[in-house]
Design a protein around this motif. Structure first.
Motif, PDB file in Angstrom:
ATOM      1  N   UNK A  82     -33.530 -61.361 -72.933  1.00  0.00           N
ATOM      2  CA  UNK A  82     -33.582 -62.159 -71.843  1.00  0.00           C
ATOM      3  C   UNK A  82     -32.309 -62.874 -71.514  1.00  0.00           C
ATOM      4  N   UNK A  83     -32.222 -63.302 -70.523  1.00  0.00           N
ATOM      5  CA  UNK A  83     -31.005 -63.895 -69.687  1.00  0.00           C
ATOM      6  C   UNK A  83     -29.785 -62.902 -70.149  1.00  0.00           C
ATOM      7  N   UNK A  84     -29.951 -61.867 -69.479  1.00  0.00           N
ATOM      8  CA  UNK A  84     -28.921 -60.949 -69.781  1.00  0.00           C
ATOM      9  C   UNK A  84     -27.527 -60.955 -69.109  1.00  0.00           C
ATOM     10  N   UNK A  85     -26.661 -60.793 -69.958  1.00  0.00           N
ATOM     11  CA  UNK A  85     -25.154 -60.848 -69.324  1.00  0.00           C
ATOM     12  C   UNK A  85     -24.455 -59.580 -69.032  1.00  0.00           C
ATOM     13  N   UNK A  86     -23.584 -59.723 -68.106  1.00  0.00           N
ATOM     14  CA  UNK A  86     -22.805 -58.419 -68.246  1.00  0.00           C
ATOM     15  C   UNK A  86     -22.201 -57.905 -69.521  1.00  0.00           C
ATOM     16  N   UNK A  87     -21.875 -58.858 -70.433  1.00  0.00           N
ATOM     17  CA  UNK A  87     -21.257 -58.504 -71.735  1.00  0.00           C
ATOM     18  C   UNK A  87     -22.380 -57.728 -72.455  1.00  0.00           C
ATOM     19  N   UNK A  88     -23.639 -57.706 -72.332  1.00  0.00           N
ATOM     20  CA  UNK A  88     -24.835 -57.070 -73.157  1.00  0.00           C
ATOM     21  C   UNK A  88     -24.468 -55.720 -72.537  1.00  0.00           C
ATOM     22  N   UNK A  89     -24.012 -55.157 -71.675  1.00  0.00           N
ATOM     23  CA  UNK A  89     -23.982 -53.797 -71.310  1.00  0.00           C
ATOM     24  C   UNK A  89     -23.539 -53.052 -72.310  1.00  0.00           C
ATOM     25  N   UNK A  90     -24.200 -52.081 -72.993  1.00  0.00           N
ATOM     26  CA  UNK A  90     -23.807 -51.076 -73.819  1.00  0.00           C
ATOM     27  C   UNK A  90     -24.701 -49.965 -74.001  1.00  0.00           C
ATOM     28  N   UNK A  91     -24.428 -49.135 -74.905  1.00  0.00           N
ATOM     29  CA  UNK A  91     -25.583 -48.016 -75.509  1.00  0.00           C
ATOM     30  C   UNK A  91     -26.293 -48.818 -76.615  1.00  0.00           C
ATOM     31  N   UNK A  92     -27.529 -49.063 -76.667  1.00  0.00           N
ATOM     32  CA  UNK A  92     -28.327 -49.531 -77.513  1.00  0.00           C
ATOM     33  C   UNK A  92     -28.918 -48.603 -78.593  1.00  0.00           C
ATOM     34  N   UNK A  93     -28.756 -48.533 -79.930  1.00  0.00           N
ATOM     35  CA  UNK A  93     -29.312 -47.851 -80.855  1.00  0.00           C
ATOM     36  C   UNK A  93     -30.127 -48.485 -81.668  1.00  0.00           C
ATOM     37  N   UNK A  94     -31.337 -47.893 -81.910  1.00  0.00           N
ATOM     38  CA  UNK A  94     -32.060 -48.185 -83.101  1.00  0.00           C
ATOM     39  C   UNK A  94     -31.815 -47.441 -84.156  1.00  0.00           C
TER      40      UNK A  94
END
Length: 122
Positions: A82-94
């Motif tokens: 929630x409340x996503x920020x441009x800094x959250x841009x990434x490749x997300x891995x589990x």
């Protein structure tokens, strides 16, 4: 085997949910984590959840905005963002590991999914 999904493009301030489906019958035996790697940066820990889901851990940068959860009946772990920020841009891995020790570190995981990319636009 871990398969992450849910990436894409989202506007800043918006929500997004990532899912990670695991194959095999031992899913509830693993601590699950989400980690991310932004362009030009090192991979970093985001969140982790214990086997039954009773304990969760977060990086300071996402605490209060992200929620990790799991459904052992579906062999799936989720990351509600929630409340996503441009800094959250990434490749997300589990990723998975057998115990909680080092679960908040990148090097603590020995099984990784392929990653899902999303971009937060400002």
């Amino acid at each position: 085997q871990l398969q992450a999904s849910g990436g894409g493009l989202v506007q800043a301030g918006g929500p997004l949910r990532l899912s990670c489906a695991a194959s095999g019958r031992a899913f509830s035996s693993y601590v699950m984590g989400w980690l991310r790697q932004a362009p030009g940066k090192e991979r970093e820990f985001v969140a982790a959840i214990s086997w039954s889901g009773t304990r969760s851990y977060y990086a300071d940068s996402v605490k209060g905005r992200f929620i990790i959860s799991r459904d052992n009946a579906k062999n799936t772990v989720y990351l509600q963002m929630n409340s996503l920020e441009p800094e959250d841009t990434a490749v997300y891995y589990c990723a998975a590991r057998s115990d909680l020790a080092r679960a908040t570190t990148v090097g603590g995981y020995n099984s990784w999914g392929q990653g899902t990319q999303f971009t937060v636009s400002s």
